[in-house]
Design a protein around this motif. Structure first.
Motif, short mmCIF file in Angstrom:
data_model
loop_
_atom_site.label_atom_id
_atom_site.label_comp_id
_atom_site.label_asym_id
_atom_site.label_seq_id
_atom_site.Cartn_x
_atom_site.Cartn_y
_atom_site.Cartn_z
N THR A 29 64.82 -16.16 63.40
CA THR A 29 64.79 -15.80 62.15
C THR A 29 63.90 -14.55 61.83
OG1 THR A 29 64.91 -18.18 61.68
CG2 THR A 29 64.71 -17.08 59.81
N ARG A 30 62.70 -14.53 62.30
CA ARG A 30 61.60 -13.52 62.12
C ARG A 30 62.29 -11.99 62.19
NH1 ARG A 30 56.86 -15.41 61.05
NH2 ARG A 30 57.97 -17.02 60.34
N MET A 84 65.10 -11.33 59.81
CA MET A 84 64.85 -11.08 58.47
C MET A 84 64.26 -9.77 58.45
SD MET A 84 62.80 -14.35 56.85
CE MET A 84 63.26 -14.11 54.93
N SER A 85 63.39 -9.44 59.53
CA SER A 85 62.62 -8.19 59.48
C SER A 85 63.90 -6.87 59.62
CB SER A 85 61.81 -8.07 60.57
OG SER A 85 61.18 -6.80 60.66
N ARG A 102 50.73 -17.03 72.47
CA ARG A 102 50.85 -18.51 72.65
C ARG A 102 51.31 -19.08 73.89
NH1 ARG A 102 55.25 -21.88 70.43
NH2 ARG A 102 56.34 -19.78 69.89
N MET A 114 65.67 -16.92 54.81
CA MET A 114 65.13 -17.55 56.11
C MET A 114 66.00 -18.22 56.78
SD MET A 114 61.88 -19.97 56.43
CE MET A 114 63.10 -21.30 55.72
N GLY A 143 56.51 -24.67 65.13
CA GLY A 143 55.18 -25.38 64.65
C GLY A 143 54.52 -24.34 63.49
N GLU A 144 55.08 -23.17 63.09
CA GLU A 144 54.35 -22.58 62.13
C GLU A 144 53.91 -23.35 60.81
OE1 GLU A 144 54.78 -17.94 61.30
OE2 GLU A 144 56.20 -19.06 60.20
N PRO A 162 68.76 -18.06 68.26
CA PRO A 162 68.06 -18.17 67.00
C PRO A 162 66.93 -17.04 66.94
CG PRO A 162 67.91 -20.30 67.83
CD PRO A 162 68.94 -19.46 68.69
N PHE A 190 48.99 -10.66 60.26
CA PHE A 190 50.04 -10.68 59.18
C PHE A 190 50.45 -9.10 58.86
CE2 PHE A 190 47.68 -14.60 58.03
CZ PHE A 190 48.95 -15.40 58.39
N ASP A 227 41.31 -15.78 59.77
CA ASP A 227 42.48 -15.05 58.71
C ASP A 227 41.83 -14.28 57.54
OD1 ASP A 227 44.03 -16.71 60.07
OD2 ASP A 227 44.96 -17.81 58.20
N ILE A 247 58.56 -3.78 59.14
CA ILE A 247 59.53 -3.27 58.14
C ILE A 247 59.49 -1.78 58.38
CG2 ILE A 247 60.28 -3.22 55.95
CD1 ILE A 247 60.22 -5.90 57.03
N ALA A 280 52.85 -8.35 61.38
CA ALA A 280 54.39 -8.79 61.14
C ALA A 280 55.09 -7.86 60.07
CB ALA A 280 54.26 -10.13 60.77
N HIS A 281 54.04 -7.49 58.96
CA HIS A 281 54.78 -6.63 57.89
C HIS A 281 55.07 -5.30 58.56
CE1 HIS A 281 52.00 -9.23 55.03
NE2 HIS A 281 52.96 -9.84 55.69
N SER A 324 66.47 -22.94 62.78
CA SER A 324 66.72 -21.71 63.80
C SER A 324 65.37 -20.74 63.29
CB SER A 324 67.88 -20.74 63.66
OG SER A 324 67.81 -20.54 62.13
N GLY A 350 55.37 -10.14 53.29
CA GLY A 350 55.40 -8.67 53.67
C GLY A 350 56.92 -8.12 53.61
N TYR A 351 57.87 -8.86 53.40
CA TYR A 351 59.28 -8.51 53.49
C TYR A 351 59.76 -8.42 51.99
CZ TYR A 351 59.13 -9.98 58.37
OH TYR A 351 58.93 -10.41 59.64
N LEU A 392 53.05 -13.96 66.41
CA LEU A 392 53.32 -14.80 65.45
C LEU A 392 54.74 -15.27 65.96
CD1 LEU A 392 52.35 -13.74 61.87
CD2 LEU A 392 50.88 -14.83 63.74
N PRO A 393 55.30 -16.53 65.77
CA PRO A 393 54.29 -17.67 65.01
C PRO A 393 53.03 -18.14 65.99
CG PRO A 393 56.48 -18.67 65.98
CD PRO A 393 56.52 -17.23 65.91
N ARG A 394 52.10 -18.35 65.35
CA ARG A 394 50.84 -19.06 65.87
C ARG A 394 50.93 -20.59 65.89
NH1 ARG A 394 45.72 -18.34 61.99
NH2 ARG A 394 46.83 -18.39 60.15
N VAL A 395 50.31 -21.22 66.91
CA VAL A 395 50.10 -22.60 66.47
C VAL A 395 48.64 -22.75 66.41
CG1 VAL A 395 50.85 -25.18 67.24
CG2 VAL A 395 52.17 -23.26 67.78
#
Lengths: 315, 315, 315
Positions: free
Chosen positions: A52-53, A56-57, A225, B72, B83-84, A50, A283, A275, A290, A286-287, B77, B95-96, A264-267
């Motif tokens: 996802t991020r 999706m990107s 992380r 998503m 933990g985000e 898995p 962020f 931020d 694309i 992450a963007h 997954s 951003g997507y 990312l992801p951060r905890v």
């Protein structure tokens, strides 16, 4: 870029990297110019673990080029469950798609798979191996915020297991950089990675246990992380992780234009109070996945259709 | 409609509701006119709890506007597992995507999430909170079948836990309606909902334990499912659920033009023999989710791109 | 082809089959001619049991026609979990989609479901029942490699449980074929299937326990997987499965132009050393799923929109 597949950032020369980043910048400036560019192309996603991020990107990138995406779905419901080899899976799916994105838990799997297919294959992570598209979006973010030459970067956190970090450090040796690695002793860069980096040309490598000494000199601080599961003892984890977290107080001695990045992801590594400061670029980072993945897909699909055309001319 | 996000049907004035329903009716009459309208837009689906029906309906709506959808996937997954926070998840995914649809088990989560993003966010259900697109498709179905003014409606079944019912009842107070609530005593409307409804202008509220008294006066009968898990005792459930199920015999005293609705899925609440009568509007109601969600997406994406343009003019 | 739904290959006449295969061949020769043909159509996937390969193939086919796809997802997260009937599920989803693809574990479910919907429904497997699109892609592959008339074919492996095999054998009776069935005694064709095949016109049926006798006469050898779970005893499985696996040595007595097929995924039935020979047609066979399913979707969507138009003229 004269490659059919993207397996590792090590395969990329400085010129290759700049080709991708320049194309990404063009696309970022005017996405509508490429909105229908690959309207009749299909991208196949083969994620054997898995993520996802990243998925999706890639999916977004392909759709922003006008293309379509098909997804193998989870391995639970796939032919893999029935005992199919990876070689067979990619040979079947290359009949469906114009390019493939592969994530697989086994190191070396992307290289192996690429030998069985004619369509471009992009490695989206092969175990402890490589994740070159993450590296390219990191480089793009650094270039946009601080420039890639005459760069002083600090890379902090889990440097032992983080493949993101190894790929980035390696790619940065193509540029004139000073790299500071900040981590607890137990999570230092593997010795062979340090050795490898020293072999390359333009980079200075320093290792530290504390951020304090180097912070004032940094253009970029790249935080990763520290994973709980690396520590047998919860208290030990809490104590060590706490020392490598940053907040407004930590950044008091930083330069005003310090750029803070995180894959990312951060905890808890970066306090939410950061931020809203100008330091925060995570962020945006992450963007940036694309335009960078759009650029890569555009270049590889283009190469491949050129190759097809050349093939036809020969016949 | 001058909103950036759609969080609750309570935010919608009568004029807002009519704007959406009018646009939905236009789209319904000629879907081909909008088939490429948002061809370069991407809708992001963030479903933190399963809801295939709502998800498919949003996905279809966006694709019928020519747009693309990214999902998503299951939280199993996703980065959430690592933990985000929800705030980070929406800030990355904005951003997507050009708009986001959020379903989350926690009440208030949609409001919180909307504060972190600039793209339009649509609430597709936040726990015991709101589900405004369901309400809008219900209103659309009522308007098409019976009209929204001078309406006598019966709402029957589980009125205690059903957020669908509370949202609909509230929205109907914008119109000249008589609302009859029919349920066993243990599943009555919560007192604060009744109080709230009484505060509003144009509506009469009555509560009943039996359908018999009010059936002959109804333009619309809205049936909901009584869930087995609300009852500690299976026999008690069987007995009570049985009293709030309808079949051809039950409807003998109804008006010929009574419209029967249900948010689906149904189990035993409506006998299949009613499906082929002119009373049945529940499949039409589900189908109405498409033009209504198309209208909403169209309006919010349009608002947002206007906002972008205004922003640029200011600079 | 004058059908609204595709439920079983038994419903297809020789003329129907040839219509589909001819259309597939046209599409295969010039896919770009149909790349936007169904740009405003949506295909709904209802898979009540997992089948990644078939799902990806349908999804790709629809997208290569310019159309969109929506997916019910796993039944774990769907309304089915709440007790919805199949009849209700298809009646709701036909409001979203222009055609539906159904896979369901229960034999006969596709026929039942088709009675409730007006949009074309394609059966993608109903338990031990039918899987007609697999049969059509098999026929297409045979026609491209060996021709469908004056054909000698061997079908080997699990002939008892394999619905793929029964459908193919039946469909081949439309053509002038000699069919040899090769299997261990315990996995022979069911007697009623043999009886059924004998009733048809143009085909000769022979059963064998060993491939040796018939191999030299074959134009096509169709291999299927013998499943471990059919055998109570692991040793028994190993011994029997081993006798029905092929490698270069096995094929020594085969004709040079023998075509080897397999529905995939394979495990050990065909040695990888055969992949690079001219015999191997199984990856091509999987890839043929795309033009064949494109042809089917094109024909059924076209029929249906004609029907819609005719309907309107009548009113």
């Amino acid at each position: 870029m004269r490659h059919d597949h993207l397996i590792t950032s090590k395969q990329l020369s400085r010129a290759d990297i700049e080709t991708v980043l320049d194309r990404a910048a063009e696309i970022d400036a005017d996405p509508s110019a490429v909105a229908d560019r690959h309207a009749n192309s299909v991208l196949g996603l083969l994620f054997f673990e898995p993520s996802t991020r990243t998925k999706m990107s890639f999916e977004t990138a392909m759709k922003r080029l006008g293309g379509s995406v098909i997804d193998m779905g989870s391995i639970e419901s796939s032919s893999v469950k029935k005992g199919e080899t990876l070689a067979d899976t990619v040979r079947v799916t290359e009949g469906y798609a114009d390019a493939l994105v592969l994530r697989h838990p086994k190191q070396g799997s992307a290289t192996m798979a690429s030998e069985f297919v004619d369509v471009p294959l992009l490695n989206a992570g092969d175990g402890a191996g490589h994740h070159p598209t993450q590296t390219l979006l990191d480089l793009y973010t650094i270039r946009e915020n601080a420039g890639l030459d005459d760069l002083t970067i600090g890379i902090m956190g889990d440097l032992k297991y983080g493949r993101t970090v190894h790929s980035l450090a390696y790619a940065l040796t193509n540029f004139d950089t000073r790299q500071h690695f900040i981590s607890p002793e137990s999570l230092q860069l593997p010795r062979e990675v340090v050795y490898d980096l020293h072999q390359q040309g333009n980079t200075q490598i320093r290792e530290h246990e504390s951020l304090d000494d180097v912070l004032p000199s940094l253009d970029v601080l790249y935080v990763t992380r520290i994973q709980r599961e690396r520590f047998p003892d919860e208290n030990e984890y809490q104590k060590i992780a706490g020392e490598y977290q940053i907040d407004l107080e930590t950044l008091e001695d930083a330069r005003d234009d310090l750029t803070v990045m995180h894959p990312l992801p951060r905890v808890d590594e970066i306090a939410p109070e950061i931020d809203d400061t100008d330091h925060a670029a995570y962020f945006e980072q992450a963007h940036n996945g694309i335009p960078v993945r759009m650029a890569l897909l555009d270049i590889l699909l283009e190469n491949n259709s050129d190759a097809d055309t050349r093939g036809e001319d020969d016949e």
